[in-house]
Design a protein around this motif. Structure first.
Motif, PDB file in Angstrom:
ATOM      1  N   ASP A  38      26.523  33.847 -12.133  1.00 57.39           N
ATOM      2  CA  ASP A  38      27.863  34.185 -11.650  1.00 57.39           C
ATOM      3  C   ASP A  38      28.195  35.650 -11.902  1.00 57.39           C
ATOM      4  O   ASP A  38      28.797  36.317 -11.070  1.00 57.39           O
ATOM      5  CB  ASP A  38      28.915  33.298 -12.315  1.00 57.39           C
ATOM      6  N   HIS A 262      30.608  31.270  -3.202  1.00 56.80           N
ATOM      7  CA  HIS A 262      30.101  31.774  -4.481  1.00 56.80           C
ATOM      8  C   HIS A 262      29.074  30.784  -5.057  1.00 56.80           C
ATOM      9  O   HIS A 262      27.977  31.159  -5.466  1.00 56.80           O
ATOM     10  CB  HIS A 262      31.290  31.946  -5.427  1.00 56.80           C
ATOM     11  N   ARG A 266      24.965  31.273  -5.533  1.00 54.08           N
ATOM     12  CA  ARG A 266      24.318  31.031  -6.822  1.00 54.08           C
ATOM     13  C   ARG A 266      23.116  30.097  -6.653  1.00 54.08           C
ATOM     14  O   ARG A 266      22.107  30.204  -7.326  1.00 54.08           O
ATOM     15  CB  ARG A 266      25.333  30.459  -7.802  1.00 54.08           C
TER      16      ARG A 266
END
Ligand code: TXA
Ligand code: MG
Length: 308
Positions: A38, A262, A266
Motif C-alpha cells: 500500500d 487501490h 496491490r
C-alpha cells in the motif's frame, strides 16, 4: 508542513506506511517502505504515474542488499562503488519480503546504497528497505532541493531536508547478467569509471532489448499464458475478475471484489503470477476502469497482453 522534519519522525512515517521524501547524492527520492504494497502504491498515486515501473530499492549496505538479492562475486566487486550513484539489477532472493508492486512483478531487483548521510540514517532508523523514485510529479523535472519537492507536490509530501543534491543526475543502472555487465540507464557514475575499476567492458543495452527498461517495453511483464483483456472467460481459460463477477469454474482470482482500484493494483502482479501457475493457456481479464490507479493497471495489463 513548515516544521523541519527530523530523522525519527520521518522514519516513523515510513514505518507507518506513509511517504517521506529524502535527499540522496543524485536527486531527492519519494520514499516508501518497500515491503508495504500500500505504501508503494501511494508513490504512484502521489506522482500521478500512469504505469507501474519497477522501483529502485535503497539499502544501507551490501549486507542488507544480500538479504534481498543474490549477490554474485562480480556484483560484490561492483558494490565497491557503494555508497554511490550506482544501481545494480540482480536476481531477487525468493521470499525477500519486497512488495510485488515495488519490483513490478519481476524476478530481479534494482538496489542501491545512496551516498548521503541523511538517507542512510533514515533507512537505518526505518529498519527496512526504501523504494524511491525521484520525488517529482510524473513528467516533471527531478528535484535536487527540498524546496523543489515541497512546491512540486504543493506541500503535501513531508520532506527530510538535506540541502541541495551534489549530483543532480539519477544513478547509473547496471544489470549484472552472469559475467556480463549491461548498462540499462546512463547516470551519475560514468561507464568508463566502472570499466576501469572492474577491468571489463560494460555493454550498452540495445535500445529495443527486453532488458533495457522494463517499464518502457510493450511486452514487459509477460506471463507464460496468453492474456485477453476487457472480456469474460471462455472454457479452459483462467479468469482475472474485477468487482462483481460471474462465478467461474476455471482458475479465478478477483483483483477487488469491491471494485477498489487501490486493492486491485496491490493484487495485480501476484494474482497474474498465481493464474499463470495454474497452467491455463490463457488468462481472460475483466474490464478495469481507467480512472485513478486504473490507468497504471490497464497499462501493465496491455503490456502483459502485447504480442511477443
Ligand atoms: O538516482 C536514483 O537512482 C534515484 C534516487 C532517488 O535514488 N532513484 C531513481 O529511482 O531514479 P527509480 O525508481 O525512478 O528508477 C527506476 C528505474 C526503472 O525505470 C528501471 O529502468 C530501473 O530503475 N529498474 C528498476 N528495477 C529494475 C529491474 N528489476 N530490472 C531492470 N531495471 C530496473
Ligand atoms: Mg524520475
Amino acid at each position: 508542513m513548515t516544521a523541519l522534519l527530523d530523522i525519527a519522525t520521518a522514519a516513523a512515517l515510513l514505518r507507518d506506511g506513509k511517504l517521506c521524501a529524502f535527499p540522496t547524492e543524485t536527486v531527492y527520492g519519494l520514499g516508501a517502505d518497500a515491503t508495504n504494497a500500500d505504501a508503494v502504491l501511494s508513490i504512484y498515486e502521489t506522482k500521478g504515474r500512469p504505469r507501474f515501473n519497477p522501483l529502485i530499492i535503497h539499502v544501507i549496505d551490501l549486507a542488507m542488499a544480500k538479504t534481498l538479492a543474490e549477490v554474485s562475486p562480480l556484483a560484490e566487486r561492483l558494490a565497491a562503488f557503494w555508497p554511490g550513484p550506482l544501481t545494480l539489477v540482480l536476481p531477487a532472493k525468493p521470499g525477500n519480503g519486497l512488495a510485488d508492486i515495488a519490483t513490478a512483478g519481476l524476478d530481479s531487483v534494482a538496489l542501491r546504497v545512496p551516498n548521503h548521510p541523511l538517507a542512510l540514517e533514515l533507512i537505518r532508523a526505518a529498519g527496512r528497505p526504501l523504494a524511491a523514485p525521484s520525488a517529482n510529479p510524473s513528467g516533471r523535472l527531478s528535484p535536487t532541493t527540498a524546496e523543489q519537492v515541497r512546491s512540486g507536490f504543493d506541500g503535501r509530501v513531508p520532506v527530510l531536508d538535506g540541502g541541495p543534491c551534489t549530483s543532480g543526475v539519477e544513478s547509473t543502472i547496471i544489470r549484472v547478467d552472469g559475467d556480463r555487465l549491461i548498462q540499462l540507464r546512463a547516470g551519475a557514475l560514468a561507464r568508463a569509471e566502472i570499466e576501469s575499476v572492474i577491468g571489463q567492458p560494460v555493454e550498452l543495452a540495445p535500445k529495443d532489448a527486453a532488458i533495457a527498461a522494463p517499464g518502457m517495453l510493450l511486452s514487459h511483464y509477460a506471463p507464460r499464458a496468453a492474456v485477453r483483456l476487457n472480456t469474460q472467460p471462455r472454457p479452459g481459460e483462467a479468469f482475472l475478475a474485477f468487482g462483481l463477477a460471474p462465478s467461474w469454474t476455471g482458475p479465478t482470482r478477483n483483483l477487488s471484489p469491491s471494485a477498489d482500484l487501490h486493492e486491485a493494483a496491490r493484487n495485480l502482479f501476484s494474482m497474474l503470477h498465481e493464474l499463470d501457475a495454474s497452467e491455463a493457456p490463457t488468462i481472460a481479464v475483466a474490464p478495469i476502469p481507467f480512472d485513478g490507479l486504473g490507468e497504471a493497471i490497464n497499462d501493465r495489463l496491455e503490456r502483459a497482453a502485447a504480442p511477443r
